[in-house]
Design a protein around this motif. Structure first.
Motif, PDB file in Angstrom:
ATOM      1  N   HIS A  18      72.058   8.269  46.832  1.00  0.00           N
ATOM      2  CA  HIS A  18      72.476   7.784  45.513  1.00  0.00           C
ATOM      3  C   HIS A  18      73.995   7.747  45.468  1.00  0.00           C
ATOM      4  CE1 HIS A  18      68.426   8.001  43.991  1.00  0.00           C
ATOM      5  NE2 HIS A  18      68.343   9.288  44.283  1.00  0.00           N
ATOM      6  N   GLU A  70      62.751   8.679  41.187  1.00  0.00           N
ATOM      7  CA  GLU A  70      63.570   7.823  42.044  1.00  0.00           C
ATOM      8  C   GLU A  70      62.888   6.494  42.368  1.00  0.00           C
ATOM      9  OE1 GLU A  70      66.141  10.531  44.909  1.00  0.00           O
ATOM     10  OE2 GLU A  70      64.094  11.303  44.705  1.00  0.00           O
ATOM     11  N   SER A 120      66.998   3.453  38.914  1.00  0.00           N
ATOM     12  CA  SER A 120      68.220   3.507  39.718  1.00  0.00           C
ATOM     13  C   SER A 120      69.025   4.705  39.238  1.00  0.00           C
ATOM     14  CB  SER A 120      69.018   2.206  39.504  1.00  0.00           C
ATOM     15  OG  SER A 120      70.300   2.318  40.072  1.00  0.00           O
ATOM     16  N   VAL A 121      69.414   5.572  40.167  1.00  0.00           N
ATOM     17  CA  VAL A 121      70.091   6.819  39.811  1.00  0.00           C
ATOM     18  C   VAL A 121      71.513   6.820  40.361  1.00  0.00           C
ATOM     19  CG1 VAL A 121      70.003   9.340  39.948  1.00  0.00           C
ATOM     20  CG2 VAL A 121      67.860   8.018  39.919  1.00  0.00           C
ATOM     21  N   ASP A 122      72.493   7.131  39.506  1.00  0.00           N
ATOM     22  CA  ASP A 122      73.864   7.283  39.986  1.00  0.00           C
ATOM     23  C   ASP A 122      74.558   8.435  39.270  1.00  0.00           C
ATOM     24  OD1 ASP A 122      74.338   6.103  37.510  1.00  0.00           O
ATOM     25  OD2 ASP A 122      75.010   4.194  38.337  1.00  0.00           O
TER      26      ASP A 122
END
Length: 205
Positions: A194, A157, A161-163
């Motif tokens: 997120h 993380e 960038s986490v989605d």
């Protein structure tokens, strides 16, 4: 099924190598043998029932309404990791649910769960399948990916960038503007820091 056009430039990102190591005990097939790379401007990701796992193509298919479209204007190298049924198959790992696939770049990690087999636009059906998808997405990240990366002292993380995306057949017109789905998105963001999207496309940054 359509296949990707040949891509002569297939650089494996450092994050890919780390994930290969982190996920090496999750299934019978090696991660490096399962992932695919492309820098095409448009990529159509879909749940292939014949293969039994997620695949993609850079040619718009006839079933485009069931695809997740990755828009890649900068022609960045993108990696597809077909998770469920391909990379993550171990009985001790899949308990809790596994999302269908992941798109990975040097900057982004995008988790995708397809619910394109849903044919009814019934409100309760959509909410039920959405909650199923959220559970699968969360377990994949919190229960599989993150702890294995953390074990190697790699805070994913901090690096990416986490989605998360839930994809329905576009013809059903399921979007995050629905009030209850919007509530699910807000709750997801508050709980997990997120974003969650009910959408079938993403522009790669």
């Amino acid at each position: 099924m359509p296949r990707l056009s040949p891509n002569k430039d297939l650089p494996v990102a450092i994050t890919n190598l780390r994930l290969c190591t982190a996920l090496k005990d999750c299934g019978a097939i090696g991660v490096a043998n399962a992932l695919d790379n492309s820098s095409a401007e448009y990529l159509y990701v879909y749940d292939d029932r014949e293969l039994g796992y997620t695949d993609w193509t850079d040619i718009e298919p006839e079933f485009v309404s069931k695809c997740f479209k990755a828009i890649n204007p900068k022609n960045i190298s993108i990696t597809l990791l077909p998770l469920d049924g391909r990379i993550v198959t171990g009985a001790n790992v899949i308990t809790g649910g596994v999302c269908d696939g992941m798109l990975l770049t040097e900057k982004e990690m995008c988790f995708i769960e397809f619910k394109t087999n849903v044919t009814s636009s019934n409100y309760q059906t959509i909410i039920q399948r959405s909650n199923e998808a959220i559970s699968q997405l969360l377990h994949t990240f919190d229960g599989i990916i993150k702890p294995r990366c953390t074990k190697q002292s790699k805070d994913i993380e901090q690096q990416l960038s986490v989605d998360f995306y839930v994809v329905f057949d576009k013809s059903l017109q399921v979007t995050g503007v629905n009030s209850e789905l919007m509530n699910l998105q807000v709750q997801f963001l508050m709980n997990n820091c997120h974003p969650l999207y009910f959408d079938s496309e993403k522009t790669i940054q």
